[in-house]
Design a protein around this motif. Structure first.
Motif, PDB file in Angstrom:
ATOM      1  N   ALA A 198       0.870  -1.185   0.000  1.00  0.00           N
ATOM      2  CA  ALA A 198       0.000   0.000   0.000  1.00  0.00           C
ATOM      3  C   ALA A 198       0.895   1.219   0.000  1.00  0.00           C
ATOM      4  O   ALA A 198       1.880   1.273   0.740  1.00  0.00           O
ATOM      5  N   GLN A 199       0.568   2.185  -0.839  1.00  0.00           N
ATOM      6  CA  GLN A 199       1.396   3.372  -0.981  1.00  0.00           C
ATOM      7  C   GLN A 199       0.627   4.602  -0.539  1.00  0.00           C
ATOM      8  O   GLN A 199      -0.509   4.832  -0.963  1.00  0.00           O
ATOM      9  N   MET A 200       1.254   5.379   0.310  1.00  0.00           N
ATOM     10  CA  MET A 200       0.662   6.630   0.761  1.00  0.00           C
ATOM     11  C   MET A 200       0.635   7.628  -0.399  1.00  0.00           C
ATOM     12  O   MET A 200       1.647   7.836  -1.067  1.00  0.00           O
ATOM     13  N   PRO A 201      -0.518   8.235  -0.687  1.00  0.00           N
ATOM     14  CA  PRO A 201      -0.575   9.209  -1.788  1.00  0.00           C
ATOM     15  C   PRO A 201       0.210  10.477  -1.470  1.00  0.00           C
ATOM     16  O   PRO A 201       0.451  10.815  -0.303  1.00  0.00           O
ATOM     17  N   ASP A 202       0.617  11.150  -2.510  1.00  0.00           N
ATOM     18  CA  ASP A 202       1.371  12.396  -2.376  1.00  0.00           C
ATOM     19  C   ASP A 202       0.383  13.546  -2.227  1.00  0.00           C
ATOM     20  O   ASP A 202      -0.279  13.939  -3.196  1.00  0.00           O
ATOM     21  N   VAL A 203       0.254  14.064  -1.029  1.00  0.00           N
ATOM     22  CA  VAL A 203      -0.691  15.146  -0.745  1.00  0.00           C
ATOM     23  C   VAL A 203       0.028  16.253   0.015  1.00  0.00           C
ATOM     24  O   VAL A 203       1.096  16.025   0.581  1.00  0.00           O
ATOM     25  N   PRO A 204      -0.535  17.456   0.042  1.00  0.00           N
ATOM     26  CA  PRO A 204       0.087  18.534   0.804  1.00  0.00           C
ATOM     27  C   PRO A 204       0.193  18.175   2.284  1.00  0.00           C
ATOM     28  O   PRO A 204      -0.676  17.475   2.821  1.00  0.00           O
ATOM     29  N   PRO A 205       1.231  18.631   2.981  1.00  0.00           N
ATOM     30  CA  PRO A 205       1.380  18.339   4.407  1.00  0.00           C
ATOM     31  C   PRO A 205       0.303  19.047   5.228  1.00  0.00           C
ATOM     32  O   PRO A 205      -0.258  20.063   4.783  1.00  0.00           O
ATOM     33  N   PRO A 206       0.003  18.543   6.410  1.00  0.00           N
ATOM     34  CA  PRO A 206      -1.079  19.142   7.213  1.00  0.00           C
ATOM     35  C   PRO A 206      -0.812  20.592   7.605  1.00  0.00           C
ATOM     36  O   PRO A 206      -1.756  21.382   7.736  1.00  0.00           O
TER      37      PRO A 206
ATOM     38  N   GLU B  84     -15.203  12.331  -7.770  1.00  0.00           N
ATOM     39  CA  GLU B  84     -14.898  10.913  -7.617  1.00  0.00           C
ATOM     40  C   GLU B  84     -14.927  10.558  -6.127  1.00  0.00           C
ATOM     41  O   GLU B  84     -14.668  11.424  -5.276  1.00  0.00           O
ATOM     42  N   PRO B  85     -15.253   9.315  -5.794  1.00  0.00           N
ATOM     43  CA  PRO B  85     -15.445   8.943  -4.393  1.00  0.00           C
ATOM     44  C   PRO B  85     -14.136   8.674  -3.658  1.00  0.00           C
ATOM     45  O   PRO B  85     -13.858   7.557  -3.208  1.00  0.00           O
ATOM     46  N   LYS B  86     -13.320   9.707  -3.536  1.00  0.00           N
ATOM     47  CA  LYS B  86     -12.069   9.626  -2.778  1.00  0.00           C
ATOM     48  C   LYS B  86     -11.951  10.864  -1.905  1.00  0.00           C
ATOM     49  O   LYS B  86     -12.383  11.955  -2.291  1.00  0.00           O
ATOM     50  N   ARG B  87     -11.352  10.679  -0.734  1.00  0.00           N
ATOM     51  CA  ARG B  87     -11.150  11.814   0.155  1.00  0.00           C
ATOM     52  C   ARG B  87      -9.891  11.556   0.989  1.00  0.00           C
ATOM     53  O   ARG B  87      -9.664  10.439   1.450  1.00  0.00           O
ATOM     54  N   TYR B  88      -9.085  12.599   1.159  1.00  0.00           N
ATOM     55  CA  TYR B  88      -7.874  12.503   1.966  1.00  0.00           C
ATOM     56  C   TYR B  88      -7.981  13.494   3.114  1.00  0.00           C
ATOM     57  O   TYR B  88      -8.218  14.694   2.904  1.00  0.00           O
ATOM     58  N   ILE B  89      -7.777  13.005   4.326  1.00  0.00           N
ATOM     59  CA  ILE B  89      -7.919  13.836   5.522  1.00  0.00           C
ATOM     60  C   ILE B  89      -6.749  13.589   6.464  1.00  0.00           C
ATOM     61  O   ILE B  89      -6.484  12.448   6.858  1.00  0.00           O
ATOM     62  N   TRP B  90      -6.038  14.636   6.808  1.00  0.00           N
ATOM     63  CA  TRP B  90      -5.074  14.558   7.896  1.00  0.00           C
ATOM     64  C   TRP B  90      -5.842  14.688   9.207  1.00  0.00           C
ATOM     65  O   TRP B  90      -6.742  15.522   9.320  1.00  0.00           O
TER      66      TRP B  90
ATOM     67  N   LEU C 275      -1.857  11.627  11.131  1.00  0.00           N
ATOM     68  CA  LEU C 275      -2.085  10.457  10.303  1.00  0.00           C
ATOM     69  C   LEU C 275      -2.916  10.890   9.101  1.00  0.00           C
ATOM     70  O   LEU C 275      -3.799  11.744   9.223  1.00  0.00           O
ATOM     71  N   LEU C 276      -2.637  10.294   7.946  1.00  0.00           N
ATOM     72  CA  LEU C 276      -3.416  10.589   6.746  1.00  0.00           C
ATOM     73  C   LEU C 276      -4.458   9.497   6.553  1.00  0.00           C
ATOM     74  O   LEU C 276      -4.118   8.318   6.423  1.00  0.00           O
ATOM     75  N   TYR C 277      -5.728   9.905   6.523  1.00  0.00           N
ATOM     76  CA  TYR C 277      -6.852   8.986   6.349  1.00  0.00           C
ATOM     77  C   TYR C 277      -7.265   9.045   4.883  1.00  0.00           C
ATOM     78  O   TYR C 277      -7.792  10.059   4.415  1.00  0.00           O
ATOM     79  N   CYS C 278      -7.020   7.953   4.158  1.00  0.00           N
ATOM     80  CA  CYS C 278      -7.332   7.886   2.728  1.00  0.00           C
ATOM     81  C   CYS C 278      -8.585   7.032   2.559  1.00  0.00           C
ATOM     82  O   CYS C 278      -8.546   5.826   2.834  1.00  0.00           O
ATOM     83  N   THR C 279      -9.676   7.628   2.128  1.00  0.00           N
ATOM     84  CA  THR C 279     -10.933   6.899   2.017  1.00  0.00           C
ATOM     85  C   THR C 279     -11.411   6.873   0.570  1.00  0.00           C
ATOM     86  O   THR C 279     -11.164   7.804  -0.205  1.00  0.00           O
ATOM     87  N   GLU C 280     -12.096   5.788   0.215  1.00  0.00           N
ATOM     88  CA  GLU C 280     -12.688   5.666  -1.105  1.00  0.00           C
ATOM     89  C   GLU C 280     -13.927   4.794  -1.012  1.00  0.00           C
ATOM     90  O   GLU C 280     -14.051   3.960  -0.112  1.00  0.00           O
ATOM     91  N   SER C 281     -14.836   5.012  -1.944  1.00  0.00           N
ATOM     92  CA  SER C 281     -16.066   4.229  -1.985  1.00  0.00           C
ATOM     93  C   SER C 281     -16.124   3.461  -3.295  1.00  0.00           C
ATOM     94  O   SER C 281     -16.358   4.044  -4.352  1.00  0.00           O
TER      95      SER C 281
ATOM     96  N   PHE D 123      -2.177   6.200   7.181  1.00  0.00           N
ATOM     97  CA  PHE D 123      -0.722   6.207   7.051  1.00  0.00           C
ATOM     98  C   PHE D 123      -0.127   7.210   8.034  1.00  0.00           C
ATOM     99  O   PHE D 123      -0.689   8.303   8.232  1.00  0.00           O
ATOM    100  N   ASN D 124       1.021   6.858   8.630  1.00  0.00           N
ATOM    101  CA  ASN D 124       1.737   7.862   9.408  1.00  0.00           C
ATOM    102  C   ASN D 124       2.580   8.711   8.460  1.00  0.00           C
ATOM    103  O   ASN D 124       2.611   8.476   7.244  1.00  0.00           O
TER     104      ASN D 124
END
Length: 287
Positions: free
Chosen positions: A119-127, A175-181, A245-251, A266-267
């Protein structure tokens, strides 16, 4: 509210007798009791009955009835089994003499074993580069329902920062994806079980709402009926929830009046520390 609101206080249960506990409730301004509260408290109740040093590795739960946020919850813990390495507990949550929730949780003595991560942590802006969700809500507080305005302080104990903020007053098809720190606002001092209980609480934030995104429907739509049916979680390795922690959710699917979501935590080092799945009611009705 002058008193600081702490999540650890919510998770601290009163022992009524062996295997029986009582937890207080927070009204977060939803139509019913916040599911994350029951998840965290049930996990905490189960922990009180365990052999020393065993920590949760998974739980599976069903929400049977809406809970009342203005009343305490009773937790009845059944000790199903204590083996050499694993323990299992079944927890029933009760309000008004009725079962509103069931959880089966499994605990294990820590051990070393074969290990891999696919599993790979997506590249997103830091919190640090993102605004706290609570500040966004404070700006639009006049547009929020009265109950949410009154309850906003109870959303502060977990700092959530959505990578792409979704305005509930102006929903768009996405699209049914969401990234939350997210992280707890309290120091947890490396307590593995307390970190797990708080993450169980936080895992219910914005989770099922991910399944609404392809439909362009607001979580506040008066014709929408949405409620959690079941929620499962797996803890893969120790983590610090007082760090981000980064919470990566999808439906992957919705249909038949239900939506399914799955999530990965992901940490900051990119390690997968926990996974979750949830299915919930998603139904539009006529007023």
């Amino acid at each position: 509210m002058s008193k600081e609101i702490k999540l650890i206080d919510l998770l601290t249960l009163e022992t009524l007798e062996k295997g029986l506990f009582r937890g207080q409730s927070w009204d977060l301004g939803f139509r019913a009791l916040f599911g994350g509260q029951v998840l965290g408290q049930a996990l905490h109740a189960a922990r009180q009955t365990l052999p020393e040093n065993r920590i949760a590795h998974s739980f599976h739960s069903y929400f049977l009835l809406p809970g009342d946020a203005n009343k305490p919850v009773i937790f009845d813990v059944e000790s199903v089994r204590d083996g050499k390495s694993f323990s299992m507990r079944r927890v029933k949550a009760i309000q008004n003499g009725k079962s509103i929730f069931y959880m089966t949780a499994s605990f294990q003595d820590p051990e070393v074993g074969l290990e891999h991560q696919f599993a790979q942590m997506p590249d997103v802006p830091p919190p640090e580069s993102l605004e706290s969700d609570i500040k966004h809500y404070e700006r639009i507080i006049d547009q929020m329902p009265i109950r949410m305005r009154e309850a906003i302080a109870y959303h502060r104990p977990v700092d959530t920062r959505t990578v792409q903020v979704i305005d509930p007053s102006n929903p768009q098809v996405q699209e049914p994806k969401r990234y939350i720190w997210m992280k707890a606002q309290e120091a947890l001092h490396g307590d593995i079980s307390l970190n797990q209980e708080m993450l169980a609480y936080g895992s219910d934030y914005h989770f099922l709402a991910t399944a609404l995104q392809p439909h362009g429907i607001s979580i506040r739509d008066p014709q929408l009926r949405i409620a959690t049916i079941d929620h499962s979680m797996w803890f893969h390795r120790p983590f610090d929830f007082d760090d981000w922690l980064l919470y990566c959710t999808e439906s992957p699917f919705s249909g038949n009046g239900r939506g399914m979501v799955r999530g990965q935590f992901f940490n900051r080092q990119g390690q997968l520390v926990a996974s979750a799945t949830q299915e919930g009611l998603m139904r539009k009705v006529r007023e």
